[in-house]
Design an enzyme around this catalytic site. Structure first.
Site, mmCIF file in Angstrom:
data_model
loop_
_atom_site.group_PDB
_atom_site.id
_atom_site.type_symbol
_atom_site.label_atom_id
_atom_site.label_comp_id
_atom_site.label_asym_id
_atom_site.label_seq_id
_atom_site.Cartn_x
_atom_site.Cartn_y
_atom_site.Cartn_z
ATOM 1 N N ALA A 65 0.845 -1.155 0.036
ATOM 2 C CA ALA A 65 -0.176 0.003 0.004
ATOM 3 C C ALA A 65 0.940 1.027 0.044
ATOM 4 C CB ALA A 65 -0.874 0.155 1.168
ATOM 5 N N GLY A 109 0.593 -5.180 0.869
ATOM 6 C CA GLY A 109 -0.706 -4.848 0.100
ATOM 7 C C GLY A 109 -0.489 -5.673 -1.167
ATOM 8 N N GLU A 112 -0.737 -9.391 -0.733
ATOM 9 C CA GLU A 112 -2.183 -9.595 -0.488
ATOM 10 C C GLU A 112 -2.940 -9.526 -1.814
ATOM 11 O OE1 GLU A 112 -1.855 -6.227 2.477
ATOM 12 O OE2 GLU A 112 -2.414 -7.756 4.101
ATOM 13 N N GLU A 132 4.642 -4.884 6.795
ATOM 14 C CA GLU A 132 4.167 -3.832 7.680
ATOM 15 C C GLU A 132 4.459 -3.517 9.106
ATOM 16 O OE1 GLU A 132 2.830 -6.304 6.005
ATOM 17 O OE2 GLU A 132 1.125 -5.559 4.469
HETATM 18 N N1 CAA Z 1 4.531 3.311 -0.804
HETATM 19 C C1 CAA Z 1 4.929 4.509 -1.295
HETATM 20 N N2 CAA Z 1 6.079 4.641 -1.941
HETATM 21 C C2 CAA Z 1 7.045 3.456 -2.060
HETATM 22 C C3 CAA Z 1 6.455 2.133 -1.490
HETATM 23 C C4 CAA Z 1 5.273 2.317 -0.884
HETATM 24 N N3 CAA Z 1 4.933 1.088 -0.284
HETATM 25 N N4 CAA Z 1 7.503 1.300 -1.887
HETATM 26 C C5 CAA Z 1 8.351 1.952 -2.540
HETATM 27 N N5 CAA Z 1 8.009 3.296 -2.897
HETATM 28 C C6 CAA Z 1 8.740 4.412 -3.258
HETATM 29 C C7 CAA Z 1 9.946 4.729 -2.868
HETATM 30 O O1 CAA Z 1 9.709 5.572 -1.755
HETATM 31 C C8 CAA Z 1 10.727 5.596 -3.804
HETATM 32 O O2 CAA Z 1 10.392 6.541 -4.026
HETATM 33 P P1 CAA Z 1 11.305 8.160 -4.271
HETATM 34 O O3 CAA Z 1 12.205 7.759 -5.313
HETATM 35 O O4 CAA Z 1 10.440 9.166 -4.436
HETATM 36 O O5 CAA Z 1 12.076 8.372 -3.070
HETATM 37 C C9 CAA Z 1 10.453 4.660 -4.862
HETATM 38 O O6 CAA Z 1 9.369 3.803 -4.582
HETATM 39 C C10 CAA Z 1 11.597 3.472 -5.129
HETATM 40 O O7 CAA Z 1 11.927 2.844 -4.087
HETATM 41 P P2 CAA Z 1 13.086 2.588 -3.306
HETATM 42 O O8 CAA Z 1 14.196 3.676 -3.574
HETATM 43 O O9 CAA Z 1 12.969 2.263 -2.017
HETATM 44 O O10 CAA Z 1 13.710 1.403 -4.063
HETATM 45 P P3 CAA Z 1 14.609 0.197 -3.521
HETATM 46 O O11 CAA Z 1 15.156 -0.679 -4.595
HETATM 47 O O12 CAA Z 1 15.757 0.961 -2.766
HETATM 48 O O13 CAA Z 1 13.858 -0.648 -2.327
HETATM 49 C C11 CAA Z 1 11.956 -1.787 -1.535
HETATM 50 C C12 CAA Z 1 12.628 -1.382 -2.962
HETATM 51 C C13 CAA Z 1 12.654 -2.853 -0.755
HETATM 52 C C14 CAA Z 1 10.682 -2.479 -2.019
HETATM 53 C C15 CAA Z 1 11.496 -0.505 -0.778
HETATM 54 O O14 CAA Z 1 11.006 0.463 -1.574
HETATM 55 C C16 CAA Z 1 10.449 -0.748 0.416
HETATM 56 O O15 CAA Z 1 10.841 -1.291 1.409
HETATM 57 N N6 CAA Z 1 9.205 -0.484 0.200
HETATM 58 C C17 CAA Z 1 8.278 -0.289 1.133
HETATM 59 C C18 CAA Z 1 7.728 -1.986 1.285
HETATM 60 C C19 CAA Z 1 6.639 -1.931 2.292
HETATM 61 O O16 CAA Z 1 6.790 -1.686 3.596
HETATM 62 N N7 CAA Z 1 5.395 -2.384 2.021
HETATM 63 C C20 CAA Z 1 4.240 -2.394 2.944
HETATM 64 C C21 CAA Z 1 3.503 -1.144 2.747
HETATM 65 S S1 CAA Z 1 2.127 -1.251 4.121
HETATM 66 C C22 CAA Z 1 0.745 -2.098 3.523
HETATM 67 O O17 CAA Z 1 0.904 -2.624 2.326
HETATM 68 C C23 CAA Z 1 -0.361 -2.345 4.180
HETATM 69 C C24 CAA Z 1 -1.271 -3.200 4.000
HETATM 70 O O18 CAA Z 1 -1.293 -4.281 4.273
HETATM 71 C C25 CAA Z 1 -2.383 -2.767 3.145
#
Ligand code: CAA
Length: 258
Positions: A65, A109, A112, A132
């Site tokens: 998400a 998400g 999911e 998460e």
């Molecule tokens: N939401 C918003 N933006 C996101 C995102 C997310 N879930 N995942 C990645 N992005 C964005 C980053 O902020 C970044 O944007 P900027 O260039 O503007 O900074 C861009 O995508 C590229 O991401 P990274 O620079 O972080 O890329 P990376 O290759 O270094 O890392 C990754 C990749 C490991 C997937 C890392 O992006 C990450 O950890 N993302 C978050 C994963 C996460 O926590 N997901 C769970 C979300 S909560 C949820 O999903 C709740 C639910 O159950 C409904």
């Protein structure tokens, strides 16, 4: 609605829906989910379409998400707007077959959403996780429930409590994904699998899907009873007559979805 966050392509009777927010690794927000819901509606309404493939990019199916959309939200915000419940699970209620084709990250998400499809095919580069917990929250789009039913308590707890990622091999070994395909021509190869699904009687496919899904909702005895009722009902379809006649006559069946 103009396509922006979800691109669609129709190849014969297959529709490919591609998540398209590359700047955010396909993070899921309401705009994207509104578009995806619309695509699923169109798929269900169009009788020429027999299978939907949901995919993302090579780098990310979906990285979860949208954390930036969630960050300012309060409890009252998410409660009042019915966050996630509003339409994020639309694909899980689709009556026609759906396949998730996962390359790269399927996190939170994203994992999911993939689990809401009928089955999941992974490329060699796929990575799954429910991270998460690292954000101070829990999975919120069915992860604790679907993941646990699919891979069991111990693995599910491991994934949800450590927030670690698992690779495609591990995901296949525990039954989260049905098969792993090479990264080369990944979507084209999934289309070949979708064609196999699409070539069947859609009525039999839809009923079979309903039966398998019932296994997650009921007891064994009730599930088998449900299966038997639908199985018997299929003896009233033209496709049953055609399928069995074709076998006896040593030819390919021509199903009419009736
Ligand atoms: N939401 C918003 N933006 C996101 C995102 C997310 N879930 N995942 C990645 N992005 C964005 C980053 O902020 C970044 O944007 P900027 O260039 O503007 O900074 C861009 O995508 C590229 O991401 P990274 O620079 O972080 O890329 P990376 O290759 O270094 O890392 C990754 C990749 C490991 C997937 C890392 O992006 C990450 O950890 N993302 C978050 C994963 C996460 O926590 N997901 C769970 C979300 S909560 C949820 O999903 C709740 C639910 O159950 C409904």
């Amino acid at each position: 609605m103009t396509e922006k966050n979800v691109l669609t392509e129709i190849r014969e009777d297959i529709i490919i829906a591609t998540l398209n927010r590359p700047e955010a690794l396909n993070a899921l927000n309401d705009d994207l989910m509104d578009e995806l819901s619309k695509v699923v509606d169109q798929y269900e309404e169009n009788t020429n379409l027999k299978c939907l493939i949901l995919t993302g990019s090579e780098k990310a199916f979906a990285a979860g998400a949208d954390i930036k959309q969630m960050q300012p939200k309060s409890y009252m915000d998410v409660y009042k707007e019915d966050f996630i419940t509003r339409n994020w699970e639309r694909i899980s209620r689709c009556r026609k077959p759906t396949i998730a084709a996962v390359s790269g990250y399927a996190l939170g998400g994203g994992c999911e959403l993939a689990m809401m499809c009928d089955f999941m095919i992974a490329s060699e580069s796929a990575k799954f996780g429910q991270p998460e917990i690292n954000l101070g929250v829990s999975p919120g789009a069915g992860g604790t429930q679907r993941l646990t039913r699919f891979i069991g308590k111990s693995k599910s707890m491991d994934m949800c409590l450590t927030g670690r990622m698992m690779d495609a091999k591990e995901a296949e070994s525990i039954g989260l994904v049905s098969r792993i395909l090479s990264n080369d021509n990944f979507v084209d190869d999934v289309v070949e699998i979708a064609k196999e699904v699409a070539n069947k009687s859609l009525v039999a496919t839809m009923m079979t899907k309903e039966m398998v899904n019932r296994a997650y909702e009921t007891t064994l005895a009730e599930g088998v009873r449900f299966e038997r009722r639908l199985f018997h009902s299929m003896f009233a379809t033209k496709d049953k007559a055609e399928g069995m006649a074709a076998f006896v006559e040593k030819r390919k069946p021509k199903f009419k979805d009736e």
